[in-house]
Write a protein that holds these residues in place. Sequence first.
Motif, PDB file in Angstrom:
ATOM      1  N   PRO A 247       6.227  -0.401  43.836  1.00  0.00           N
ATOM      2  CA  PRO A 247       4.778  -0.653  43.884  1.00  0.00           C
ATOM      3  C   PRO A 247       3.975   0.391  43.111  1.00  0.00           C
ATOM      4  N   LEU A 248       4.411   1.633  43.135  1.00  0.00           N
ATOM      5  CA  LEU A 248       3.730   2.682  42.378  1.00  0.00           C
ATOM      6  C   LEU A 248       3.904   2.449  40.885  1.00  0.00           C
ATOM      7  N   MET A 267      -7.529  11.454  41.024  1.00  0.00           N
ATOM      8  CA  MET A 267      -7.671  11.243  42.473  1.00  0.00           C
ATOM      9  C   MET A 267      -6.863  12.262  43.268  1.00  0.00           C
ATOM     10  N   MET A 268      -5.737  12.697  42.704  1.00  0.00           N
ATOM     11  CA  MET A 268      -4.886  13.681  43.366  1.00  0.00           C
ATOM     12  C   MET A 268      -5.381  15.116  43.175  1.00  0.00           C
ATOM     13  N   GLY A 269      -6.425  15.282  42.346  1.00  0.00           N
ATOM     14  CA  GLY A 269      -6.955  16.610  42.105  1.00  0.00           C
ATOM     15  C   GLY A 269      -6.142  17.438  41.142  1.00  0.00           C
ATOM     16  N   LYS A 270      -5.281  16.773  40.358  1.00  0.00           N
ATOM     17  CA  LYS A 270      -4.406  17.497  39.443  1.00  0.00           C
ATOM     18  C   LYS A 270      -5.051  17.727  38.071  1.00  0.00           C
ATOM     19  N   ILE A 271      -5.910  16.804  37.638  1.00  0.00           N
ATOM     20  CA  ILE A 271      -6.562  16.909  36.334  1.00  0.00           C
ATOM     21  C   ILE A 271      -7.986  16.382  36.446  1.00  0.00           C
ATOM     22  N   TYR A 272      -8.801  16.667  35.438  1.00  0.00           N
ATOM     23  CA  TYR A 272     -10.057  15.947  35.288  1.00  0.00           C
ATOM     24  C   TYR A 272      -9.702  14.610  34.642  1.00  0.00           C
ATOM     25  N   PRO A 273     -10.087  13.481  35.244  1.00  0.00           N
ATOM     26  CA  PRO A 273      -9.642  12.174  34.741  1.00  0.00           C
ATOM     27  C   PRO A 273     -10.370  11.785  33.457  1.00  0.00           C
ATOM     28  N   LYS A 274      -9.757  12.084  32.342  1.00  0.00           N
ATOM     29  CA  LYS A 274     -10.409  11.898  31.051  1.00  0.00           C
ATOM     30  C   LYS A 274      -9.397  11.472  30.013  1.00  0.00           C
ATOM     31  N   LEU A 275      -9.737  10.442  29.233  1.00  0.00           N
ATOM     32  CA  LEU A 275      -8.981  10.060  28.045  1.00  0.00           C
ATOM     33  C   LEU A 275      -9.929  10.111  26.861  1.00  0.00           C
ATOM     34  N   ARG A 276      -9.370  10.221  25.686  1.00  0.00           N
ATOM     35  CA  ARG A 276     -10.184  10.180  24.479  1.00  0.00           C
ATOM     36  C   ARG A 276     -10.256   8.742  23.976  1.00  0.00           C
ATOM     37  N   LEU A 277     -11.455   8.361  23.565  1.00  0.00           N
ATOM     38  CA  LEU A 277     -11.604   7.050  22.949  1.00  0.00           C
ATOM     39  C   LEU A 277     -10.707   6.942  21.721  1.00  0.00           C
ATOM     40  N   LEU A 294      -1.818   4.972  46.124  1.00  0.00           N
ATOM     41  CA  LEU A 294      -1.569   6.405  46.301  1.00  0.00           C
ATOM     42  C   LEU A 294      -1.664   6.796  47.774  1.00  0.00           C
ATOM     43  N   GLU A 295      -2.646   6.249  48.470  1.00  0.00           N
ATOM     44  CA  GLU A 295      -2.787   6.536  49.900  1.00  0.00           C
ATOM     45  C   GLU A 295      -1.555   6.059  50.666  1.00  0.00           C
ATOM     46  N   GLY A 296      -1.043   4.897  50.270  1.00  0.00           N
ATOM     47  CA  GLY A 296       0.145   4.368  50.928  1.00  0.00           C
ATOM     48  C   GLY A 296       1.371   5.250  50.761  1.00  0.00           C
ATOM     49  N   TYR A 297       1.422   5.972  49.654  1.00  0.00           N
ATOM     50  CA  TYR A 297       2.536   6.893  49.401  1.00  0.00           C
ATOM     51  C   TYR A 297       2.264   8.300  49.940  1.00  0.00           C
ATOM     52  N   GLY A 298       1.097   8.501  50.516  1.00  0.00           N
ATOM     53  CA  GLY A 298       0.751   9.821  51.026  1.00  0.00           C
ATOM     54  C   GLY A 298       0.486  10.840  49.931  1.00  0.00           C
ATOM     55  N   LEU A 299       0.033  10.360  48.767  1.00  0.00           N
ATOM     56  CA  LEU A 299      -0.178  11.258  47.626  1.00  0.00           C
ATOM     57  C   LEU A 299      -1.603  11.798  47.541  1.00  0.00           C
ATOM     58  N   LEU A 300      -2.466  11.364  48.461  1.00  0.00           N
ATOM     59  CA  LEU A 300      -3.844  11.857  48.473  1.00  0.00           C
ATOM     60  C   LEU A 300      -4.047  12.736  49.694  1.00  0.00           C
ATOM     61  N   SER A 301      -3.989  14.036  49.499  1.00  0.00           N
ATOM     62  CA  SER A 301      -4.264  14.954  50.600  1.00  0.00           C
ATOM     63  C   SER A 301      -5.773  15.104  50.735  1.00  0.00           C
ATOM     64  N   LYS A 302      -6.228  15.647  51.842  1.00  0.00           N
ATOM     65  CA  LYS A 302      -7.658  15.863  52.045  1.00  0.00           C
ATOM     66  C   LYS A 302      -8.233  16.780  50.982  1.00  0.00           C
ATOM     67  N   ALA A 303      -7.415  17.744  50.566  1.00  0.00           N
ATOM     68  CA  ALA A 303      -7.894  18.715  49.576  1.00  0.00           C
ATOM     69  C   ALA A 303      -7.881  18.141  48.164  1.00  0.00           C
ATOM     70  N   GLY A 304      -7.079  17.113  47.944  1.00  0.00           N
ATOM     71  CA  GLY A 304      -6.925  16.631  46.571  1.00  0.00           C
ATOM     72  C   GLY A 304      -7.200  15.163  46.398  1.00  0.00           C
ATOM     73  N   SER A 305      -8.071  14.609  47.256  1.00  0.00           N
ATOM     74  CA  SER A 305      -8.281  13.174  47.199  1.00  0.00           C
ATOM     75  C   SER A 305      -9.465  12.752  46.344  1.00  0.00           C
ATOM     76  N   GLY A 306     -10.150  13.692  45.745  1.00  0.00           N
ATOM     77  CA  GLY A 306     -11.295  13.333  44.900  1.00  0.00           C
ATOM     78  C   GLY A 306     -11.054  13.732  43.468  1.00  0.00           C
ATOM     79  N   GLU A 307     -11.780  13.098  42.535  1.00  0.00           N
ATOM     80  CA  GLU A 307     -11.645  13.450  41.132  1.00  0.00           C
ATOM     81  C   GLU A 307     -12.232  14.830  40.893  1.00  0.00           C
ATOM     82  N   ARG A 308     -11.608  15.533  39.944  1.00  0.00           N
ATOM     83  CA  ARG A 308     -12.115  16.858  39.595  1.00  0.00           C
ATOM     84  C   ARG A 308     -13.324  16.731  38.688  1.00  0.00           C
TER      85      ARG A 308
END
Length: 308
Positions: A247-248, A267-277, A294-308
Amino acid sequence: MSIAEAKERLRGSIAPIVTPFLENDEVDYKTLEQLIHWHIESGSHGISVTGTTGEPSSLTLQEREKVMETAIQAAKGRVPVVPGTGSTNHAETLHLTKLAQEMGADAAMVIVPYYNRPSQHALYKHFKTIADAVDIPIIVYNIPGRTAVNLEVKTLSRLKEDCPNIIGVKESNKDFEHVNRVLLACGRDFLLFSGIELLCYPMLAIGGAGYISATANVAPEKVAEVYNAWIAGDVKRAQDLHYELMPLNDVLFKDTNPAPLKAALGMMGKIYPKLRLPMDLPSPELQQEIRAVLEGYGLLSKAGSGER
């Protein structure tokens, strides 16, 4: 790394790392270093940069060089580093492959030139010229869905025979009959890597060396564990992980890679979500679906669940 060493070490999950960007469109080299450290700590068996997932066609030549250098320095020899050095331009490919060798990369991954649609004879000449110019091990990258041309088994087999440093191929090829015939023609010691997520486990079963899977960007530990379980002889565990990851894998390819992947990493807080045109993030609807998976896999922690 010698050819013999490369054939021993270049195995398992070689994670194709995204190229993170800052909000102002500049390459975020600091975050790239952090991603590499995280992958090594999470058990990835190797690192690749500036492959398809790394958006090389959106980078300047100087940026590609610096991304390669950053990755090699960050890894510090802990795992092999295999930068993508190919492009649609022969001279540029030659330059980047030579530079990868000078920088101390463990191998170079050279893509079939895209857009040009060269003949098999021209492909042979392209790859042979590059292989003859360097000593570094080379992994050919065949991805017909992106390049509009398929590197035929006969051409690859001829390159393997004529170029001792062409030691393997990344096959992003959904034709499983084709990849079986690669090992039949090139020999079982030829390193066969899957670039198709749903073929990562099946490729191991026919004698593949591993895989270069974009999904490793968000779930490096589980993607690496598929290989670890297979090597340990735990076939059931490898099969279970294969289906657990489906599913992932599916949601991360509902738009062109690496758009869903970068949204997920944001969403995981690992990068700023950005691509170049001309690339961009997926639709809001798909982003909601990605978040739910991602939530179903437990990949969104409270600390890392928002975009940077």
